[in-house]
Design an enzyme around this catalytic site. Structure first.
Site, mmCIF file in Angstrom:
data_model
loop_
_atom_site.group_PDB
_atom_site.id
_atom_site.type_symbol
_atom_site.label_atom_id
_atom_site.label_comp_id
_atom_site.label_asym_id
_atom_site.label_seq_id
_atom_site.Cartn_x
_atom_site.Cartn_y
_atom_site.Cartn_z
ATOM 1 N N ASN A 9 0.942 -1.035 0.068
ATOM 2 C CA ASN A 9 -0.052 0.004 -0.094
ATOM 3 C C ASN A 9 1.039 1.079 0.026
ATOM 4 O OD1 ASN A 9 -1.219 2.174 0.946
ATOM 5 N ND2 ASN A 9 -2.898 0.953 1.763
ATOM 6 N N ASP A 11 -0.191 4.456 -0.289
ATOM 7 C CA ASP A 11 -0.766 5.735 0.308
ATOM 8 C C ASP A 11 0.198 6.796 1.280
ATOM 9 O OD1 ASP A 11 -2.999 4.731 -0.987
ATOM 10 O OD2 ASP A 11 -4.054 4.019 1.167
ATOM 11 N N HIS A 12 0.876 5.913 2.065
ATOM 12 C CA HIS A 12 1.581 6.536 3.081
ATOM 13 C C HIS A 12 2.786 7.664 2.489
ATOM 14 C CE1 HIS A 12 -0.579 3.888 5.667
ATOM 15 N NE2 HIS A 12 -0.125 2.869 4.919
ATOM 16 N N ARG A 20 3.669 18.489 2.784
ATOM 17 C CA ARG A 20 4.321 19.794 2.525
ATOM 18 C C ARG A 20 3.788 20.417 1.051
ATOM 19 N NH1 ARG A 20 9.645 20.325 5.269
ATOM 20 N NH2 ARG A 20 10.237 21.775 3.423
ATOM 21 N N HIS A 45 -5.532 3.618 -1.607
ATOM 22 C CA HIS A 45 -6.856 3.940 -1.153
ATOM 23 C C HIS A 45 -7.234 5.318 -1.833
ATOM 24 C CE1 HIS A 45 -9.685 4.309 2.391
ATOM 25 N NE2 HIS A 45 -10.186 4.607 1.494
ATOM 26 N N ARG A 47 -9.372 8.061 -1.207
ATOM 27 C CA ARG A 47 -10.450 8.729 -0.442
ATOM 28 C C ARG A 47 -11.262 9.519 -0.886
ATOM 29 N NH1 ARG A 47 -10.332 8.013 5.218
ATOM 30 N NH2 ARG A 47 -8.908 6.212 5.519
ATOM 31 N N ARG A 51 -7.338 12.854 0.221
ATOM 32 C CA ARG A 51 -6.134 13.362 1.216
ATOM 33 C C ARG A 51 -4.711 12.874 0.991
ATOM 34 N NH1 ARG A 51 -7.583 10.341 6.765
ATOM 35 N NH2 ARG A 51 -9.537 11.213 6.264
ATOM 36 N N HIS A 52 -4.626 11.706 0.404
ATOM 37 C CA HIS A 52 -3.280 11.119 0.188
ATOM 38 C C HIS A 52 -3.109 10.920 -1.529
ATOM 39 C CE1 HIS A 52 -5.294 7.462 1.383
ATOM 40 N NE2 HIS A 52 -5.045 7.799 2.766
ATOM 41 N N GLU A 72 -8.654 0.730 -3.180
ATOM 42 C CA GLU A 72 -9.419 0.607 -1.960
ATOM 43 C C GLU A 72 -10.264 1.877 -2.191
ATOM 44 O OE1 GLU A 72 -7.217 0.785 1.445
ATOM 45 O OE2 GLU A 72 -5.935 -1.072 0.988
ATOM 46 N N THR A 102 -6.772 6.286 9.959
ATOM 47 C CA THR A 102 -7.022 5.293 8.975
ATOM 48 C C THR A 102 -8.238 4.567 8.873
ATOM 49 O OG1 THR A 102 -5.539 3.285 8.339
ATOM 50 C CG2 THR A 102 -5.783 3.784 10.444
ATOM 51 N N THR A 103 -8.449 3.520 8.061
ATOM 52 C CA THR A 103 -9.446 2.981 7.914
ATOM 53 C C THR A 103 -9.708 2.100 9.577
ATOM 54 O OG1 THR A 103 -9.035 2.336 5.655
ATOM 55 C CG2 THR A 103 -11.010 1.288 6.714
ATOM 56 N N GLU A 153 -11.396 -8.982 2.124
ATOM 57 C CA GLU A 153 -10.102 -8.828 2.827
ATOM 58 C C GLU A 153 -10.385 -8.810 4.227
ATOM 59 O OE1 GLU A 153 -7.342 -6.162 1.140
ATOM 60 O OE2 GLU A 153 -6.570 -5.379 3.049
ATOM 61 N N HIS A 193 -4.013 -4.772 7.479
ATOM 62 C CA HIS A 193 -4.115 -3.504 8.128
ATOM 63 C C HIS A 193 -3.395 -3.683 9.300
ATOM 64 C CE1 HIS A 193 -5.567 0.031 10.016
ATOM 65 N NE2 HIS A 193 -5.932 0.364 8.819
ATOM 66 N N GLY A 194 -2.393 -2.761 9.568
ATOM 67 C CA GLY A 194 -1.654 -3.030 10.727
ATOM 68 C C GLY A 194 -0.560 -4.120 10.858
ATOM 69 N N GLY A 215 1.325 -1.745 4.173
ATOM 70 C CA GLY A 215 1.860 -0.490 3.686
ATOM 71 C C GLY A 215 2.479 0.168 4.893
HETATM 72 N N1 PXP Z 1 -5.893 -3.055 3.753
HETATM 73 C C1 PXP Z 1 -6.920 -2.120 3.785
HETATM 74 C C2 PXP Z 1 -8.291 -2.199 3.227
HETATM 75 C C3 PXP Z 1 -6.451 -0.842 4.420
HETATM 76 O O1 PXP Z 1 -7.432 0.334 4.308
HETATM 77 C C4 PXP Z 1 -5.234 -0.549 4.506
HETATM 78 C C5 PXP Z 1 -4.787 0.791 5.031
HETATM 79 O O2 PXP Z 1 -4.954 1.538 4.164
HETATM 80 C C6 PXP Z 1 -4.110 -1.639 4.690
HETATM 81 C C7 PXP Z 1 -4.758 -2.785 3.991
HETATM 82 C C8 PXP Z 1 -2.958 -1.484 4.916
HETATM 83 O O3 PXP Z 1 -2.801 -1.207 6.338
HETATM 84 P P1 PXP Z 1 -1.245 -0.560 6.830
HETATM 85 O O4 PXP Z 1 -0.949 0.436 5.957
HETATM 86 O O5 PXP Z 1 -1.587 -0.488 8.282
HETATM 87 O O6 PXP Z 1 -0.093 -1.860 6.507
#
Ligand code: PXP
Length: 252
Positions: A9, A11-12, A20, A45, A47, A51-52, A72, A102-103, A153, A193-194, A215
């Site tokens: 992922n 997005d980060h 910035r 993702h 949104r 925002r990202h 996403e 985050t989600t 998922e 996620h996480g 991510g």
């Molecule tokens: N899967 C989904 C559906 C998510 O919303 C996210 C966070 O954007 C991730 C996976 C990845 O999560 P993380 O960035 O915490 O690894």
């Protein structure tokens, strides 16, 4: 041995860029490198407030990605229409609250089956594989099947945030039994996620899981060891987990 796929992922990276309002770091460049270093798909993702990741990022990614794009998104009409134009390989439907960092939880498919089914049908008719981001619970799995999803998922946030071994084992048990159930019903099973270098092993061992979307931990690790090593280390853990479980398909 059945391979477990790794989606990253990105997005980060966009979050840092947008903080910035610069043009760098570019999540598209990051995604191209991640593919080169061996990931199997790229997740973004989009949104509603962009925002990202922005619509422009998604268009650019769709032109350069060599693997698969997993978009996403919420079930809002505007985003669904956008997805049908871009046609990513897959869409993962997620809940979205504007103020969340985050989600925060899975999509409650059980409570909005008709709306979800309508979106699933629209996306599938555009040739897109549809996944639903849900809690690892039987009623949500059954509702996902009724809504016509190709995949689920499982939200691993509660597992990742658990405060002690007892809690994490409890969450793990839910994920294992949900993965077994969902797979027995013909769904593709993904999770994310996480997940981190420290907690991913037991999840990757679950034989029914097809792909993990990770991510934050990979992007963070890449700051210290570089993206190539960050991906290599994660892939090694996933591979070791699968190797360990080759003779024990229940995931334990
Ligand atoms: N899967 C989904 C559906 C998510 O919303 C996210 C966070 O954007 C991730 C996976 C990845 O999560 P993380 O960035 O915490 O690894």
């Amino acid at each position: 041995m059945k391979k477990i796929y790794l989606g990253v992922n990105v997005d980060h990276v966009a979050t840092i860029r947008n903080r910035r309002m610069e043009r760098y770091p570019d999540p598209v460049r990051f995604a191209i490198l991640a593919e080169e270093y061996g990931v199997d798909s790229i997740t973004v993702h989009l949104r509603e407030d962009q925002r990202h990741i922005t619509e422009n990022d998604v268009h650019r990614l769709s032109q350069v990605l060599q693997t698969r794009m997993n978009l996403e998104m919420s079930i809002s009409k505007k985003i669904v229409n956008f997805a049908r134009i871009v046609k990513p390989n897959s869409c993962c439907l997620v809940p979205e609250r504007r103020e969340e960092i985050t989600t925060e939880g899975g999509l409650n498919v059980y409570h909005q089956k008709d709306e979800v089914r309508e979106v699933v049908e629209k996306l599938k008719s555009s040739g897109i594989v549809v996944s639903l981001f849900i809690e690892p619970k039987r009623d949500q799995i059954d509702a996902s099947i009724e809504a016509g999803a190709d995949a689920v998922e499982f939200h691993t946030g509660f597992y990742s945030n658990s405060r002690n071994l007892h809690e994490s084992q409890e969450e793990l048990r839910k994920i294992i039994s949900s993965a077994t159930y969902a797979r027995s019903k013909g769904l593709i099973v993904n999770a994310g996620h996480g997940l981190t270098y420290q907690n991913v092993f037991d999840i990757a061992k679950i034989y029914e899981i097809h792909e993990l979307n990770i991510g934050y931990s990979i992007v963070s690790r890449s700051l210290f060891v570089g993206l190539k090593n960050a991906i290599k280390e994660m892939k090694r853990i996933l591979h070791e987990a699968r190797k360990r479980n080759v003779n024990n398909r229940s995931g334990c």
